[in-house]
Structure formats: C-alpha cells, structure tokens
Write a protein that holds these residues in place. Structure first.
Motif, PDB file in Angstrom:
ATOM      1  N   VAL A 245       2.290  11.526  14.747  1.00  0.00           N
ATOM      2  CA  VAL A 245       3.552  11.786  14.235  1.00  0.00           C
ATOM      3  C   VAL A 245       3.893  10.880  13.346  1.00  0.00           C
ATOM      4  N   TYR A 246       3.889   9.637  13.792  1.00  0.00           N
ATOM      5  CA  TYR A 246       4.599   8.610  12.605  1.00  0.00           C
ATOM      6  C   TYR A 246       3.567   8.446  11.476  1.00  0.00           C
ATOM      7  N   LYS A 247       2.281   8.864  11.854  1.00  0.00           N
ATOM      8  CA  LYS A 247       1.327   8.722  10.439  1.00  0.00           C
ATOM      9  C   LYS A 247       1.571   9.788   9.503  1.00  0.00           C
TER      10      LYS A 247
ATOM     11  N   GLU B  53       0.690  -1.156   0.002  1.00  0.00           N
ATOM     12  CA  GLU B  53       0.067  -0.083  -0.151  1.00  0.00           C
ATOM     13  C   GLU B  53       0.739   1.405   0.005  1.00  0.00           C
ATOM     14  N   ALA B  54       0.654   2.363  -1.044  1.00  0.00           N
ATOM     15  CA  ALA B  54       1.414   3.321  -1.021  1.00  0.00           C
ATOM     16  C   ALA B  54       1.163   4.246   0.340  1.00  0.00           C
ATOM     17  N   GLN B  55       2.127   4.831   0.838  1.00  0.00           N
ATOM     18  CA  GLN B  55       1.912   5.689   2.195  1.00  0.00           C
ATOM     19  C   GLN B  55       1.352   4.774   3.256  1.00  0.00           C
ATOM     20  N   PHE B  56       2.106   3.758   3.224  1.00  0.00           N
ATOM     21  CA  PHE B  56       1.335   2.843   4.271  1.00  0.00           C
ATOM     22  C   PHE B  56       2.021   3.190   5.755  1.00  0.00           C
ATOM     23  N   TRP B  57       1.075   3.298   6.539  1.00  0.00           N
ATOM     24  CA  TRP B  57       1.408   3.266   8.232  1.00  0.00           C
ATOM     25  C   TRP B  57       0.772   2.154   8.971  1.00  0.00           C
ATOM     26  N   PHE B  58       1.400   1.705  10.023  1.00  0.00           N
ATOM     27  CA  PHE B  58       0.813   0.660  10.954  1.00  0.00           C
ATOM     28  C   PHE B  58       0.038   1.425  11.973  1.00  0.00           C
ATOM     29  N   ASP B  59      -1.436   1.026  11.887  1.00  0.00           N
ATOM     30  CA  ASP B  59      -2.439   1.483  12.637  1.00  0.00           C
ATOM     31  C   ASP B  59      -2.863   0.556  13.705  1.00  0.00           C
ATOM     32  N   PRO B  60      -2.442   0.479  14.945  1.00  0.00           N
ATOM     33  CA  PRO B  60      -2.632  -0.625  15.978  1.00  0.00           C
ATOM     34  C   PRO B  60      -4.267  -0.540  16.090  1.00  0.00           C
ATOM     35  N   VAL B  61      -4.712   0.501  16.149  1.00  0.00           N
ATOM     36  CA  VAL B  61      -6.124   0.506  16.373  1.00  0.00           C
ATOM     37  C   VAL B  61      -6.955  -0.264  15.456  1.00  0.00           C
ATOM     38  N   GLU B  62      -6.660  -0.079  14.121  1.00  0.00           N
ATOM     39  CA  GLU B  62      -7.296  -0.895  13.118  1.00  0.00           C
ATOM     40  C   GLU B  62      -6.641  -2.247  12.931  1.00  0.00           C
TER      41      GLU B  62
ATOM     42  N   MET C 110      12.194   7.967  12.944  1.00  0.00           N
ATOM     43  CA  MET C 110      11.116   7.830  13.268  1.00  0.00           C
ATOM     44  C   MET C 110      10.828   6.507  14.046  1.00  0.00           C
ATOM     45  N   PHE C 111      11.433   5.280  13.621  1.00  0.00           N
ATOM     46  CA  PHE C 111      11.082   4.091  14.311  1.00  0.00           C
ATOM     47  C   PHE C 111      11.999   3.982  15.493  1.00  0.00           C
ATOM     48  N   ALA C 112      12.902   4.913  15.919  1.00  0.00           N
ATOM     49  CA  ALA C 112      13.730   4.819  17.035  1.00  0.00           C
ATOM     50  C   ALA C 112      12.651   5.305  18.088  1.00  0.00           C
ATOM     51  N   VAL C 113      11.982   6.548  17.745  1.00  0.00           N
ATOM     52  CA  VAL C 113      11.002   7.244  18.509  1.00  0.00           C
ATOM     53  C   VAL C 113       9.961   6.216  19.054  1.00  0.00           C
ATOM     54  N   ILE C 114       9.232   5.606  17.783  1.00  0.00           N
ATOM     55  CA  ILE C 114       8.194   4.600  18.103  1.00  0.00           C
ATOM     56  C   ILE C 114       8.808   3.340  18.997  1.00  0.00           C
ATOM     57  N   ALA C 115       9.921   3.147  18.664  1.00  0.00           N
ATOM     58  CA  ALA C 115      10.538   1.917  19.668  1.00  0.00           C
ATOM     59  C   ALA C 115      10.482   2.352  21.104  1.00  0.00           C
TER      60      ALA C 115
ATOM     61  N   MET D 131       7.965   9.811   4.125  1.00  0.00           N
ATOM     62  CA  MET D 131       9.241   9.034   4.045  1.00  0.00           C
ATOM     63  C   MET D 131       8.735   8.138   2.807  1.00  0.00           C
ATOM     64  N   SER D 132       7.585   7.753   2.566  1.00  0.00           N
ATOM     65  CA  SER D 132       7.281   6.759   1.318  1.00  0.00           C
ATOM     66  C   SER D 132       7.620   7.660   0.083  1.00  0.00           C
ATOM     67  N   ILE D 133       7.306   8.877   0.144  1.00  0.00           N
ATOM     68  CA  ILE D 133       7.600   9.693  -1.018  1.00  0.00           C
ATOM     69  C   ILE D 133       9.055   9.867  -1.296  1.00  0.00           C
ATOM     70  N   ALA D 134       9.637   9.992  -0.075  1.00  0.00           N
ATOM     71  CA  ALA D 134      11.278  10.114  -0.582  1.00  0.00           C
ATOM     72  C   ALA D 134      11.841   9.102  -1.078  1.00  0.00           C
TER      73      ALA D 134
END
Length: 326
Positions: free
Chosen positions: A154-156, A122-131, A214-219, A162-165
């Motif tokens: 922030v991650y979203k 999926e383009a511009q994917f982000w992991f949504d734990p709520v969903e 970004m993922f360092a912050v999420i972790a 990030m995906s565009i880059a």
C-alpha cells in the motif's frame, strides 16, 4: 488608490504564497544530501534498528555472501533473517525516510542520531526494506510478515500519488508567484491567480494529508509487527510542521487572492460619466436645472401662428431650457 493601492492589496497574498513555496522546498529537501544537516534530519518516518540483536557486526561483500547457499529462514521469521543480515552486513542504527530518498546513520554515545550518508534523490521514491536491508541479496524475502508486506505494498502505491501531489503543489505555487505579478495591474490578473492558488492549495493539502495518514499506518504496523525484533518506527515532527504550514499558507493566499480580485481595481479615481477627474476644475452639471440656450427668443408658437415680437439685441431676454437632462 491607483497602482500603489493595488500593490498594497496583493502584498499579503504574495508573501503568503512565497512562504508556502519555502515550506514545500523544505519538505523536498528533507532526508537528502542536497540540504544542510538540519534538512538531513527532516524525515516523514524513522526506522530505528539500534536495538537489533546481532551476533557480529562484521561486514562482508555481497558477492561473498551470495556464495553461501545455505542461508534460509522460516516464512515470516524476520528476526532470524535480520540476524543473518547483521552477521554479514553492518546495518545502520536508523533510517530516515523523506520524500525523495532516505538517510542512514548511527546513534552516538550521547544518544544523538548522527546521519552518515543519504541516498540520491529519486522521483516516486519509496523505502523498500527488502532491498535496503539486503534481505533480497540473501534470498530472505520470505522473512517479511504478511501484514507488513501488505502495508508496504500500500505504501509503495500511495507514495507514487504522494510524490505527484507534491510536485504539482510545488509547480502550481511557483506559477502562482509568477502570475501574481500580473495581479498588480488588474483584477483579471487576480482572478487567474486565484484559480491557480486554489489548485495549489488542494494539491498541497492532499499531499500533506496523504503523507500524514500513510506514515501513521506504517508506524503502527512497524510497532505492532516487528518491534519485538528490535525495530521501532517513529514519525517525524518538523517535516509535518513544514508541510502543514505550507497548506495553511496556501489556503490563506488563495483567500486573499480572491479578495484582491473583488476590490482594489488599480484605476485612478475617475468620473466615467463625463470622462473627467473628480478633482478637476470642471464642475459637473446637475440635472433638472435651467441653463441659458443662447441669444434670441425661441418661439413657442407653431409655424402657422404669428411670430413672436422682436426686441432689439440689447433688450433681448435670456431664456432657459427647462429640465435639461445630462
């Protein structure tokens, strides 16, 4: 050196560009069904839920769960919410998060992470734990702590950039390979390729830095806020090695493309002054020398003076023109 020398001159940046593109492809294939088992194990971030406490592992359908309207937990009580989810749904032991999707699976008795299936890219994917964790299906969105929700917001937003880059980095690197063919024939081709190579490097470096930070912050947020509930966050290794190798290859390629635009013109050795090959049989005339100017004896006297003495043809001396400039 000629065309052969020109080819040798651009061989190094061309190979480096191909290496950068391969690394970007590996990053894109991470945690997708499009790759092999090795690429399915590539991830930016892993949410490990195997220590999640649950009362039962029975799985129910979403429709049957929605019929129960008495499910509720306190705001920010993620532990109770996950217990409710685990009661109705079989939550996997882990989720691997990649650039375009995620993979899920269970931990074997040998403590190996075995991927069972992956989401569609999926383009511009982000992991949504709520969903994904079915919190929304149970109406338990309020169970996400505020700190975690802020980090997810922030991650979203950052994940889109990030995906565009990564997309631009991939496209620029591919274009760099195509334009690199023109660099064989001239240094102008190298100049244009160098500009594209610089853009490819900048976007590759930006994407790599963004994903790492970004993922360092999420972790950090996962391990600080929800680790007590049996959920841990881990950053991957191989995918970060691939993205930073792509950055290094892209930088090296840009430098070598720049060097190739300053040297190795691709033209054969040529005497531009006289239009003759240096290895030819025609010798170059040195300046400031005397050369014969033909038969006869040119008169140095003005027209009003007496003519110079005449000599028979066989006795005429040969004159020389002083300081002839070439």
């Amino acid at each position: 050196m000629g065309k052969a020398g020109r080819f040798v001159c651009i061989f190094t940046p061309y190979v480096l560009t191909i290496a950068a593109l391969i690394c970007l492809i590996v990053v894109g294939l991470g945690s997708t069904d499009r790759g092999t088992d090795s690429t399915r194990d590539l991830y930016f971030f892993r949410a490990d839920l195997r220590d999640l406490n649950s009362s039962t592992s029975a799985q129910s359908s979403v429709s049957s769960v929605l019929d129960d309207l008495n499910i509720s937990v306190d705001d920010g009580d993620l532990g109770s919410a996950l217990d409710e989810v685990q009661q109705y749904f079989n939550i996997p032991d882990f989720y691997n998060i990649g650039l375009w999707g995620y993979c899920q699976g269970n931990v074997t008795s040998n403590d190996n992470y075995k991927v069972s299936n992956c989401s569609s890219p999926e383009a511009q994917f982000w992991f949504d734990p709520v969903e994904i964790w079915n919190l929304k299906a149970l109406g338990l969105q309020n169970a996400i702590p505020d700190d975690l929700q802020d980090a997810l917001n922030v991650y979203k937003n950052v994940s889109k950039w990030m995906s565009i880059a990564y997309i631009i980095a991939f496209a620029a690197t591919g274009l760099e390979i195509l334009l690199g063919i023109t660099a064989i024939f001239s240094r102008w081709g190298s100049c244009v390729t160098t500009l594209i190579a610089i853009a490819a490097f900048l976007f590759t470096a930006a994407a790599s830095a963004t994903s790492t930070a970004m993922f360092a912050v999420i972790a950090g947020v996962f391990n600080d806020k929800i680790k007590p509930y049996g959920i841990e966050g881990h950053m991957g290794r191989n995918i970060y090695a691939a993205t930073w190798l792509a950055t290094a290859f892209s930088l090296a390629a840009a430098l070598f493309w720049a060097i190739s635009s300053c040297c190795c013109s691709g033209r054969s050795p040529y005497n531009h002054r006289h239009g003759r090959n240096r290895g030819g049989i025609t010798a170059e005339k040195a300046p400031y020398t005397y050369e014969p100017v033909g038969d006869g004896y040119p008169s140095p006297h003005p027209p009003y003076q007496a003519a110079a003495p005449q000599y028979p043809a066989q006795q005429r001396p040969t004159s020389y023109e002083p300081f002839r400039h070439v």
